[in-house]
Design a protein around this motif. Structure first.
Motif, PDB file in Angstrom:
ATOM      1  N   ARG A   9       0.474  -1.361   0.033  1.00  0.00           N
ATOM      2  CA  ARG A   9      -0.064   0.053  -0.002  1.00  0.00           C
ATOM      3  C   ARG A   9       1.274   1.241  -0.126  1.00  0.00           C
ATOM      4  NH1 ARG A   9      -5.174  -1.256   2.319  1.00  0.00           N
ATOM      5  NH2 ARG A   9      -5.857   0.203   3.054  1.00  0.00           N
ATOM      6  N   VAL A  10       0.313   1.987  -0.646  1.00  0.00           N
ATOM      7  CA  VAL A  10       1.360   3.755  -1.438  1.00  0.00           C
ATOM      8  C   VAL A  10       0.126   4.513  -0.753  1.00  0.00           C
ATOM      9  CG1 VAL A  10       2.168   5.302  -2.357  1.00  0.00           C
ATOM     10  CG2 VAL A  10       3.268   2.700  -2.820  1.00  0.00           C
ATOM     11  N   PHE A  11       0.646   5.783   0.001  1.00  0.00           N
ATOM     12  CA  PHE A  11      -0.533   6.711   0.808  1.00  0.00           C
ATOM     13  C   PHE A  11      -0.242   7.616  -0.055  1.00  0.00           C
ATOM     14  CE2 PHE A  11      -1.157   3.149   3.339  1.00  0.00           C
ATOM     15  CZ  PHE A  11      -2.649   2.991   3.049  1.00  0.00           C
ATOM     16  N   VAL A  12      -0.723   8.552  -0.222  1.00  0.00           N
ATOM     17  CA  VAL A  12      -0.304   9.514  -1.176  1.00  0.00           C
ATOM     18  C   VAL A  12      -1.254  11.039  -1.058  1.00  0.00           C
ATOM     19  CG1 VAL A  12       1.150   8.991  -3.126  1.00  0.00           C
ATOM     20  CG2 VAL A  12      -0.847   9.601  -3.615  1.00  0.00           C
ATOM     21  N   GLU A  13      -1.125  11.786  -1.200  1.00  0.00           N
ATOM     22  CA  GLU A  13      -2.118  13.177  -1.158  1.00  0.00           C
ATOM     23  C   GLU A  13      -2.861  12.474  -3.151  1.00  0.00           C
ATOM     24  OE1 GLU A  13      -3.433  15.568   0.697  1.00  0.00           O
ATOM     25  OE2 GLU A  13      -2.331  14.534   2.455  1.00  0.00           O
ATOM     26  N   ARG A  14      -4.126  13.528  -3.365  1.00  0.00           N
ATOM     27  CA  ARG A  14      -5.063  13.409  -4.562  1.00  0.00           C
ATOM     28  C   ARG A  14      -3.764  14.203  -5.623  1.00  0.00           C
ATOM     29  NH1 ARG A  14     -10.067  13.682  -2.923  1.00  0.00           N
ATOM     30  NH2 ARG A  14     -10.313  11.411  -3.018  1.00  0.00           N
ATOM     31  N   ASP A  15      -4.122  14.826  -5.042  1.00  0.00           N
ATOM     32  CA  ASP A  15      -2.628  16.180  -5.963  1.00  0.00           C
ATOM     33  C   ASP A  15      -1.732  15.103  -5.915  1.00  0.00           C
ATOM     34  OD1 ASP A  15      -1.482  16.206  -4.090  1.00  0.00           O
ATOM     35  OD2 ASP A  15      -1.151  18.346  -4.674  1.00  0.00           O
ATOM     36  N   ALA A  16      -1.068  14.341  -5.789  1.00  0.00           N
ATOM     37  CA  ALA A  16       0.253  13.072  -6.548  1.00  0.00           C
ATOM     38  C   ALA A  16      -0.352  12.576  -7.046  1.00  0.00           C
ATOM     39  CB  ALA A  16       0.817  13.356  -4.997  1.00  0.00           C
ATOM     40  N   TYR A  38     -13.652   5.899  -4.826  1.00  0.00           N
ATOM     41  CA  TYR A  38     -14.934   5.572  -3.965  1.00  0.00           C
ATOM     42  C   TYR A  38     -15.489   7.202  -2.831  1.00  0.00           C
ATOM     43  CZ  TYR A  38     -13.244   0.735  -4.070  1.00  0.00           C
ATOM     44  OH  TYR A  38     -12.658  -0.423  -5.248  1.00  0.00           O
ATOM     45  N   GLU A  39     -16.686   7.757  -3.824  1.00  0.00           N
ATOM     46  CA  GLU A  39     -17.264   9.102  -3.193  1.00  0.00           C
ATOM     47  C   GLU A  39     -17.293   8.683  -1.848  1.00  0.00           C
ATOM     48  OE1 GLU A  39     -20.887  11.739  -3.847  1.00  0.00           O
ATOM     49  OE2 GLU A  39     -20.548  10.240  -5.327  1.00  0.00           O
ATOM     50  N   GLU A  44      -9.593   7.794  -3.961  1.00  0.00           N
ATOM     51  CA  GLU A  44      -9.125   7.242  -4.966  1.00  0.00           C
ATOM     52  C   GLU A  44      -8.002   6.325  -4.833  1.00  0.00           C
ATOM     53  OE1 GLU A  44      -8.585   8.674  -9.995  1.00  0.00           O
ATOM     54  OE2 GLU A  44      -8.661  10.484  -8.050  1.00  0.00           O
ATOM     55  N   LEU A  45      -8.441   5.089  -5.333  1.00  0.00           N
ATOM     56  CA  LEU A  45      -7.506   4.063  -6.002  1.00  0.00           C
ATOM     57  C   LEU A  45      -6.766   3.824  -7.030  1.00  0.00           C
ATOM     58  CD1 LEU A  45      -9.242   3.378  -2.359  1.00  0.00           C
ATOM     59  CD2 LEU A  45      -8.168   0.970  -3.244  1.00  0.00           C
ATOM     60  N   ALA A  46      -5.645   2.806  -7.140  1.00  0.00           N
ATOM     61  CA  ALA A  46      -5.137   2.891  -8.286  1.00  0.00           C
ATOM     62  C   ALA A  46      -4.966   1.554  -8.142  1.00  0.00           C
ATOM     63  CB  ALA A  46      -4.287   4.025  -9.122  1.00  0.00           C
ATOM     64  N   MET A  47      -3.896   0.281  -8.987  1.00  0.00           N
ATOM     65  CA  MET A  47      -2.819  -0.804  -9.186  1.00  0.00           C
ATOM     66  C   MET A  47      -2.198  -0.794 -10.198  1.00  0.00           C
ATOM     67  SD  MET A  47      -6.232  -3.367  -6.818  1.00  0.00           S
ATOM     68  CE  MET A  47      -4.866  -5.190  -7.946  1.00  0.00           C
ATOM     69  N   ILE A  53      -2.074   2.025  -4.553  1.00  0.00           N
ATOM     70  CA  ILE A  53      -1.467   3.662  -4.560  1.00  0.00           C
ATOM     71  C   ILE A  53      -3.128   4.219  -4.002  1.00  0.00           C
ATOM     72  CG2 ILE A  53      -0.900   5.649  -5.161  1.00  0.00           C
ATOM     73  CD1 ILE A  53      -0.142   4.545  -7.199  1.00  0.00           C
ATOM     74  N   ILE A  54      -3.410   4.514  -2.132  1.00  0.00           N
ATOM     75  CA  ILE A  54      -4.390   5.010  -1.595  1.00  0.00           C
ATOM     76  C   ILE A  54      -4.489   7.120  -1.883  1.00  0.00           C
ATOM     77  CG2 ILE A  54      -5.827   5.173   0.180  1.00  0.00           C
ATOM     78  CD1 ILE A  54      -4.956   1.937   0.342  1.00  0.00           C
ATOM     79  N   ALA A  55      -5.509   7.542  -3.045  1.00  0.00           N
ATOM     80  CA  ALA A  55      -4.729   8.729  -2.994  1.00  0.00           C
ATOM     81  C   ALA A  55      -6.100   9.637  -2.073  1.00  0.00           C
ATOM     82  CB  ALA A  55      -4.200   9.923  -4.148  1.00  0.00           C
ATOM     83  N   GLY A  56      -6.267  10.743  -1.153  1.00  0.00           N
ATOM     84  CA  GLY A  56      -7.158  11.574  -0.750  1.00  0.00           C
ATOM     85  C   GLY A  56      -6.359  11.921   0.540  1.00  0.00           C
ATOM     86  N   ASP A  57      -7.372  12.846   0.940  1.00  0.00           N
ATOM     87  CA  ASP A  57      -7.173  13.885   2.266  1.00  0.00           C
ATOM     88  C   ASP A  57      -5.694  12.720   3.211  1.00  0.00           C
ATOM     89  OD1 ASP A  57      -8.767  14.147   3.843  1.00  0.00           O
ATOM     90  OD2 ASP A  57     -10.035  15.235   2.375  1.00  0.00           O
TER      91      ASP A  57
END
Length: 121
Positions: A9-16, A38-39, A44-47, A53-57
């Motif tokens: 798992r990788v966590f990032v801010e949405r703009d990254a 996922y509203e 937002e997730l990407a594989m 990659i899990i993106a969000g605030d």
């Protein structure tokens, strides 16, 4: 229950997210195979390969950042029963999301993992 795969798992801010996707696509020399927003989770997730990659605030990611791995299973209900019978603690009940069931569990050794059952939409 059968374990189908285990993902880092990788966590990032949405703009990254776009930049992070490009990095892992180059690293693995594979294209992103899934990208979903996922509203209800505001994530937002990407594989790519065996990376999610899990993106969000920071607030939206907080609960999910405690998990060290994503474990894909063929049955979330069977996973919950197995885990409880083998000394793990389900931190969340199985929850339906668009395209999957998810659940967080803490293993007897302390590892926290997110269990995911992908389901057709």
């Amino acid at each position: 229950m059968k374990v189908l795969d285990t993902l880092i798992r990788v966590f990032v801010e949405r703009d990254a997210l776009d930049q992070t996707i490009r990095f892992y696509e180059d690293l693995y020399q594979e294209k992103c195979k899934a990208r979903v927003f996922y509203e209800e989770l505001n994530l937002e997730l990407a594989m790519i390969a065996r990376t999610v990659i899990i993106a969000g605030d920071a607030e939206s990611r907080r609960l999910y950042e405690s998990a060290s791995a994503t474990i894909l299973v063929d049955s979330i209900q069977e996973a919950a029963v197995y885990l409880q019978q083998h000394g793990a603690v389900c931190l969340t009940e199985p929850k339906r999301t668009p395209g999957s069931w998810i659940m967080l569990a803490k293993h007897p050794d302390g590892l926290i993992a997110e269990y995911v059952q992908v389901v057709p939409v």
